[in-house]
Scaffold this motif. Structure first.
Motif, short mmCIF file in Angstrom:
data_model
loop_
_atom_site.label_atom_id
_atom_site.label_comp_id
_atom_site.label_asym_id
_atom_site.label_seq_id
_atom_site.Cartn_x
_atom_site.Cartn_y
_atom_site.Cartn_z
N TYR A 90 5.48 -7.13 1.22
CA TYR A 90 6.24 -6.09 -0.20
C TYR A 90 7.08 -5.06 -0.58
O TYR A 90 7.63 -4.81 0.69
CB TYR A 90 4.90 -6.19 -1.00
N ASP A 91 8.10 -4.65 -1.62
CA ASP A 91 8.24 -3.18 -1.65
C ASP A 91 8.00 -2.14 -2.27
O ASP A 91 6.78 -2.64 -3.00
CB ASP A 91 9.68 -3.55 -2.41
N ALA A 92 7.70 -1.24 -1.20
CA ALA A 92 6.47 -0.38 -1.66
C ALA A 92 7.95 0.92 -1.69
O ALA A 92 8.54 0.94 -0.60
CB ALA A 92 5.67 -0.21 -1.42
N GLU A 93 7.74 2.05 -1.81
CA GLU A 93 7.80 2.87 -1.80
C GLU A 93 6.78 4.38 -1.55
O GLU A 93 5.69 4.62 -2.02
CB GLU A 93 8.61 4.07 -2.55
N ALA A 94 7.65 5.50 -0.03
CA ALA A 94 6.33 6.13 -0.15
C ALA A 94 6.43 7.27 -0.37
O ALA A 94 7.87 8.10 -0.36
CB ALA A 94 6.39 7.40 1.38
N VAL A 95 5.84 8.94 -1.74
CA VAL A 95 6.19 9.73 -2.46
C VAL A 95 6.12 10.73 -1.53
O VAL A 95 5.02 10.50 -1.54
CB VAL A 95 6.47 9.12 -4.38
N VAL A 96 6.43 11.99 -1.22
CA VAL A 96 6.04 13.17 -0.90
C VAL A 96 6.38 14.27 -2.11
O VAL A 96 7.79 14.44 -2.37
CB VAL A 96 6.76 14.02 0.70
N THR A 97 5.54 14.49 -2.19
CA THR A 97 5.40 15.15 -3.69
C THR A 97 4.39 16.83 -2.95
O THR A 97 3.52 16.80 -3.08
CB THR A 97 4.43 15.66 -4.68
N HIS A 99 12.37 4.11 0.69
CA HIS A 99 11.59 2.92 1.37
C HIS A 99 10.68 2.76 2.05
O HIS A 99 10.39 2.84 3.58
CB HIS A 99 12.60 1.89 0.94
N LEU A 100 8.85 1.72 1.92
CA LEU A 100 8.43 1.12 2.64
C LEU A 100 7.86 0.06 2.29
O LEU A 100 7.59 0.29 1.25
CB LEU A 100 7.33 2.55 3.05
N GLY A 101 7.89 -0.72 3.36
CA GLY A 101 7.60 -2.28 3.10
C GLY A 101 7.04 -2.51 3.85
O GLY A 101 6.79 -2.00 4.66
N PHE A 102 5.94 -3.54 3.63
CA PHE A 102 4.74 -3.95 4.07
C PHE A 102 4.55 -5.00 3.81
O PHE A 102 4.32 -5.81 2.75
CB PHE A 102 3.62 -3.19 3.77
N ASP A 103 3.77 -6.60 4.87
CA ASP A 103 2.85 -7.17 4.49
C ASP A 103 1.49 -6.90 4.30
O ASP A 103 1.10 -6.61 3.99
CB ASP A 103 4.17 -7.91 5.85
N SER A 104 0.84 -8.55 4.11
CA SER A 104 0.18 -8.54 3.24
C SER A 104 -0.83 -8.66 4.27
O SER A 104 -2.08 -8.48 4.21
CB SER A 104 -0.38 -10.43 2.92
N GLU A 105 -0.37 -8.83 5.64
CA GLU A 105 -1.57 -8.20 6.86
C GLU A 105 -1.50 -7.57 6.96
O GLU A 105 -3.18 -6.36 7.47
CB GLU A 105 -0.93 -8.94 8.14
#
Length: 160
Positions: A41-48, A57-63
């Motif tokens: 999956y495609d995701a994003e890490a956001v720092v505020t 951009h931060l990718g991860f898998d189902s595991e």
């Protein structure tokens, strides 16, 4: 924006205090790739924060979803044991592939956002999180699993 992009992004992770926040938001409920039964999956890490704001951009898998559940279990167990010598530290998703979070269960909690092998930039954010953050994190994880159609098997009660 394509049909699979989320207009109101699902937050898998939200670590926050009164002035700073780190979130991991899914970019789509559809896997970017699927191979041998593992969904990526495609995701994003956001720092505020008042000092720095950024997105990576931060990718991860189902595991990795199961890994996040086990990490929450381990942090909760560590809090109950209260080992003052070394704070509990873990990376999510597994470090080295792309951007990742390093969680350091200290007082205050510290979450580092690492831009992995790309820029090698690290942003370290101390967070004075509320007592309910682990329960809220489990609720977000369950909601993300439901949205992604990923089962909940094997993630409670085991350590990473």
């Amino acid at each position: 924006m394509d049909a699979n992009t989320l207009p109101d992004a699902i937050e898998l992770i939200r670590l926050t205090d009164r002035s700073q926040c780190i979130t991991v938001r899914l970019r789509s409920t559809e896997p970017a790739l699927e191979s041998l039964g593992v969904r990526y999956y495609d995701a994003e890490a956001v720092v505020t924060s008042g000092f720095v704001n950024g997105t990576v951009h931060l990718g991860f898998d189902s595991e990795d979803l199961s890994d996040w559940g086990r990490l929450l279990d381990a942090i909760e167990e560590d809090e109950q044991e209260a080992d003052l010598d070394e704070p509990f530290t873990a990376d999510w998703p597994r470090s080295g592939r792309a951007a990742y979070l390093r969680f350091i269960a200290d007082d205050p909690y510290v979450v580092e956002v690492h831009d992995g092998p790309s820029t090698r930039i690290v942003v370290s954010v101390p967070l004075d999180m509320c007592e309910e953050w682990i329960a809220e994190s489990r609720e977000r994880l369950a909601a993300a699993r439901a949205a992604l159609g990923v089962g909940t098997q094997d993630h409670y009660g085991t350590r990473p």
